[in-house]
Design an enzyme around this catalytic site. Structure first.
Site, PDB file in Angstrom:
ATOM      1  N   SER A 129      41.709 -20.336 -22.482  1.00 48.98           N
ATOM      2  CA  SER A 129      41.929 -20.954 -23.790  1.00 48.98           C
ATOM      3  C   SER A 129      42.944 -22.076 -23.639  1.00 48.98           C
ATOM      4  O   SER A 129      43.854 -21.999 -22.801  1.00 48.98           O
ATOM      5  CB  SER A 129      42.460 -19.922 -24.797  1.00 48.98           C
ATOM      6  OG  SER A 129      42.828 -20.553 -26.013  1.00 48.98           O
ATOM      7  N   TYR A 142      48.470 -13.688 -27.182  1.00 51.82           N
ATOM      8  CA  TYR A 142      47.186 -14.276 -26.789  1.00 51.82           C
ATOM      9  C   TYR A 142      47.404 -15.372 -25.754  1.00 51.82           C
ATOM     10  O   TYR A 142      46.717 -15.422 -24.726  1.00 51.82           O
ATOM     11  CB  TYR A 142      46.474 -14.835 -28.020  1.00 51.82           C
ATOM     12  CG  TYR A 142      45.100 -15.384 -27.730  1.00 51.82           C
ATOM     13  CD1 TYR A 142      44.031 -14.526 -27.494  1.00 51.82           C
ATOM     14  CD2 TYR A 142      44.867 -16.755 -27.688  1.00 51.82           C
ATOM     15  CE1 TYR A 142      42.761 -15.017 -27.222  1.00 51.82           C
ATOM     16  CE2 TYR A 142      43.597 -17.256 -27.423  1.00 51.82           C
ATOM     17  CZ  TYR A 142      42.555 -16.389 -27.192  1.00 51.82           C
ATOM     18  OH  TYR A 142      41.298 -16.887 -26.911  1.00 51.82           O
ATOM     19  N   LYS A 146      45.879 -15.333 -21.777  1.00 53.29           N
ATOM     20  CA  LYS A 146      45.001 -16.375 -21.259  1.00 53.29           C
ATOM     21  C   LYS A 146      45.706 -17.210 -20.193  1.00 53.29           C
ATOM     22  O   LYS A 146      45.083 -17.667 -19.222  1.00 53.29           O
ATOM     23  CB  LYS A 146      44.505 -17.268 -22.398  1.00 53.29           C
ATOM     24  CG  LYS A 146      43.563 -16.552 -23.360  1.00 53.29           C
ATOM     25  CD  LYS A 146      42.296 -16.057 -22.652  1.00 53.29           C
ATOM     26  CE  LYS A 146      41.252 -15.541 -23.615  1.00 53.29           C
ATOM     27  NZ  LYS A 146      39.993 -15.168 -22.933  1.00 53.29           N
TER      28      LYS A 146
END
Length: 267
Positions: A129, A142, A146
């Site tokens: 991401s 998050y 990633k």
């Protein structure tokens, strides 16, 4: 012979778009889902897999090998979203995110890489991401999951180069998928020092996904990478501003970049 592709998390969102696009392009595609029975008329082959369960990974890979004798391309796409203040996010949810977004791809690779090593060929694309390039407010877990996969892929790539196995990352920005619906949201706590900032950021995040581009853009980039003779390491797919934010992080002073992010999120 058609190239055989395994895509984790292939039942929805980016994974589904990639699976359908590659199948329409002449590849033999297998997607995975924790509950494939929910998709009785799905347009591609779906096999059961939970990337947190090593036995289900081994079973899925064995099923594909029994039918196809090979796995030529692996797309590690399965992932979960998570939002919340770093302090107020339950540790169990942090662990669940890392188990899926980071340890999950590693588990799949421990089963698929022996196949690719034996055949002395393979392509691995890890879906990361743009958020993994920076610690975003209220998306820190998050971003960390990633970002960890981005770095691990660099190591895999060097270790497997002599085996004719090529690794690449594809980092999407915001795309119109159902990830927001399945994302864990830490609750907005009334009276918390984070209440206003988190609530505003949560709305901004969801608006970005709702206004996102068609995930077919990611699918087309993945097909392009698969068909390159010598693909690179890092690829970003998203709006100009999303991709440019990574460039800015490299060239701006740290405090100035931080100030820019805070302004964007209204902090």
């Amino acid at each position: 012979m058609k190239k055989v592709v395994l895509i984790t998390g292939g039942s929805s969102g980016i994974g589904k778009s990639v699976a359908i696009h590659l199948q329409e392009s002449g590849y033999k595609v297998y997607g995975t889902s924790r509950n494939p029975d929910r998709y009785p008329e799905f347009p591609i082959n779906l096999v059961q897999m939970n990337v947190q369960d090593p036995k289900s990974i081994e079973s899925a890979v064995s099923f594909i090998l029994d039918k196809e004798k090979t796995i030529d391309i692996l797309v590690n796409n399965a992932g979960v979203g998570i939002t919340g203040p770093m302090e107020e996010t339950p540790i169990d949810e942090v662990k669940n995110t890392m188990e899926t977004n980071f340890y999950g791809p590693l588990r799949v690779l421990q089963v698929v890489l022996p196949v690719m090593r034996k055949q002395r060929s393979g392509r691995v694309i890890n879906i990361t991401s743009i958020a993994g390039y920076m610690g975003l407010p209220y998306r820190g877990i998050y971003s960390a999951s990633k970002g960890a996969l981005e770095i691990a892929t660099e190591a895999y790539r060097m270790e497997c180069a002599h085996l004719n196995i090529y690794f690449s990352n594809v980092a999407p920005g915001d795309f119109a998928t159902n990830i927001a619906a399945g994302r864990f949201h830490a609750p907005v706590v009334k009276g918390s020092d984070y209440e206003t900032g988190y609530a505003n950021t949560l709305k901004l995040i969801d608006d970005h996904v709702d206004d996102g581009s068609d995930p077919i853009e990611v699918a087309k980039k993945i097909k392009e990478i698969i068909e390159m003779k010598n693909p690179g390491i890092h690829y970003k797919v998203g709006s100009f501003l999303q991709k440019f934010s990574i460039v800015l992080k490299k060239i701006l002073p740290e405090k100035q970049y931080e100030k820019m992010l805070k302004k964007h999120y209204g902090l």
